[in-house]
Design an enzyme around this catalytic site. Structure first.
Site, PDB file in Angstrom:
ATOM      1  N   HIS A 157      -2.475  -3.729  -3.879  1.00 39.15           N
ATOM      2  CA  HIS A 157      -2.472  -2.838  -5.038  1.00 39.15           C
ATOM      3  C   HIS A 157      -3.298  -1.597  -4.676  1.00 39.15           C
ATOM      4  O   HIS A 157      -4.491  -1.535  -4.971  1.00 39.15           O
ATOM      5  CB  HIS A 157      -3.054  -3.546  -6.255  1.00 39.15           C
ATOM      6  CG  HIS A 157      -2.935  -2.777  -7.532  1.00 39.15           C
ATOM      7  ND1 HIS A 157      -2.867  -3.390  -8.769  1.00 39.15           N
ATOM      8  CD2 HIS A 157      -2.877  -1.447  -7.792  1.00 39.15           C
ATOM      9  CE1 HIS A 157      -2.777  -2.460  -9.708  1.00 39.15           C
ATOM     10  NE2 HIS A 157      -2.791  -1.283  -9.129  1.00 39.15           N
ATOM     11  N   GLU A 197       1.859  -3.461  -5.690  1.00 41.29           N
ATOM     12  CA  GLU A 197       1.624  -3.229  -7.112  1.00 41.29           C
ATOM     13  C   GLU A 197       1.027  -1.849  -7.309  1.00 41.29           C
ATOM     14  O   GLU A 197       0.311  -1.334  -6.450  1.00 41.29           O
ATOM     15  CB  GLU A 197       0.618  -4.247  -7.665  1.00 41.29           C
ATOM     16  CG  GLU A 197       1.024  -5.688  -7.539  1.00 41.29           C
ATOM     17  CD  GLU A 197      -0.051  -6.627  -8.072  1.00 41.29           C
ATOM     18  OE1 GLU A 197       0.295  -7.789  -8.343  1.00 41.29           O
ATOM     19  OE2 GLU A 197      -1.215  -6.204  -8.220  1.00 41.29           O
ATOM     20  N   HIS A 245      -2.936 -13.042 -12.525  1.00 40.22           N
ATOM     21  CA  HIS A 245      -4.229 -12.577 -13.040  1.00 40.22           C
ATOM     22  C   HIS A 245      -5.049 -13.765 -13.518  1.00 40.22           C
ATOM     23  O   HIS A 245      -4.717 -14.412 -14.509  1.00 40.22           O
ATOM     24  CB  HIS A 245      -4.097 -11.551 -14.174  1.00 40.22           C
ATOM     25  CG  HIS A 245      -5.324 -10.667 -14.257  1.00 40.22           C
ATOM     26  ND1 HIS A 245      -5.393  -9.431 -13.652  1.00 40.22           N
ATOM     27  CD2 HIS A 245      -6.530 -10.864 -14.821  1.00 40.22           C
ATOM     28  CE1 HIS A 245      -6.586  -8.888 -13.878  1.00 40.22           C
ATOM     29  NE2 HIS A 245      -7.296  -9.748 -14.568  1.00 40.22           N
TER      30      HIS A 245
END
Length: 237
Positions: free
Chosen positions: A43, A70, A190
């Site tokens: 990310h 991401e 997450h």
């Protein structure tokens, strides 16, 4: 079997603390794959506080499983992923200064924006996943953008799991079924960890992939990388 994608951002955070190349992010990604990871997630954020854009270019030829990138679809991010062409791009609504992801997209409010992004990525042969919560109408809106998958934001599940696992997972079961009915694949991520992942997997239908970083890297400090990946993969059987 549900795939395990290892998010290696925290490895880059540790490296950046000293400004040298220890730990080696590229070597770590390769070892994760050799030890059984089904994919590598990164990310890259605008401030490059962990994964840098340069890392992404270096990782592309090394990652032999699924490469998942991401990020918020800024012009710079889109330029990166259209050049790199990973197997999957996960679109997240993070503001530039956010410490970590803390909510999914309001897809209906951003429908035109997201549809245009999805179209560009599809034309480049890249699978797209939209980061969302469990609201069923929002998931149906994600399907209307033309996205291939949604990634369910699982922090609310992780927070509620110790108190009432059944209640914690219930909205995710409904969300996964709604996504499947709308023609979407289902990812999740997450705050999933060794304590809550097995129950999540056992109860969630149609789960294609989980992306796990912070907890997995933290566990590896105690257990070693090989044992950690083995245990996470065991949760997905």
């Amino acid at each position: 079997m549900t795939q395990l994608s290892v998010n290696i951002n925290k490895v880059a955070t540790l490296r950046n603390a000293r400004g040298e190349n220890m730990p080696d992010v590229q070597l770590f990604a390769t070892e994760c794959e050799q030890l059984g990871a089904d994919g590598i997630t990164v990310h890259p954020r605008p401030d490059e506080r962990h994964i840098r854009y340069a890392d992404v270019y270096l990782l592309r030829p090394l990652v032999k499983t699924e490469f998942n990138i991401e990020g918020y679809p800024s012009p710079e991010f889109l330029d990166l992923v259209l050049k790199i062409k990973p197997e999957q791009v996960t679109l997240v609504p993070d503001a530039p200064g956010d410490l970590t992801s803390h909510e999914g997209w309001d897809v209906e409010a951003n429908k035109e924006f997201l549809t245009n992004i999805v179209d560009r990525l599809r034309d480049a042969g890249i699978r797209t996943s939209i980061f969302v919560g469990t609201d069923v109408d929002n998931i149906k809106a994600a399907a209307r953008t033309g996205a291939d998958r949604v990634e369910l934001y699982t922090k609310p599940y992780a927070d509620s799991y110790p108190v009432d696992p059944e209640a914690a997972v219930a909205p995710y079961v409904e969300a996964s079924r709604a996504a499947h009915s709308a023609g979407l694949g289902v990812n999740a991520g997450h705050d999933l960890n060794l304590s809550n992942l097995g129950f999540f997997y056992q109860n969630l239908p149609y789960l294609n992939e989980v992306s796990i970083g912070h907890s997995l890297i933290s566990d590896a400090l105690y257990l070693g990388l090989a044992e950690t990946i083995r245990r996470y993969k065991q949760c997905l059987r």
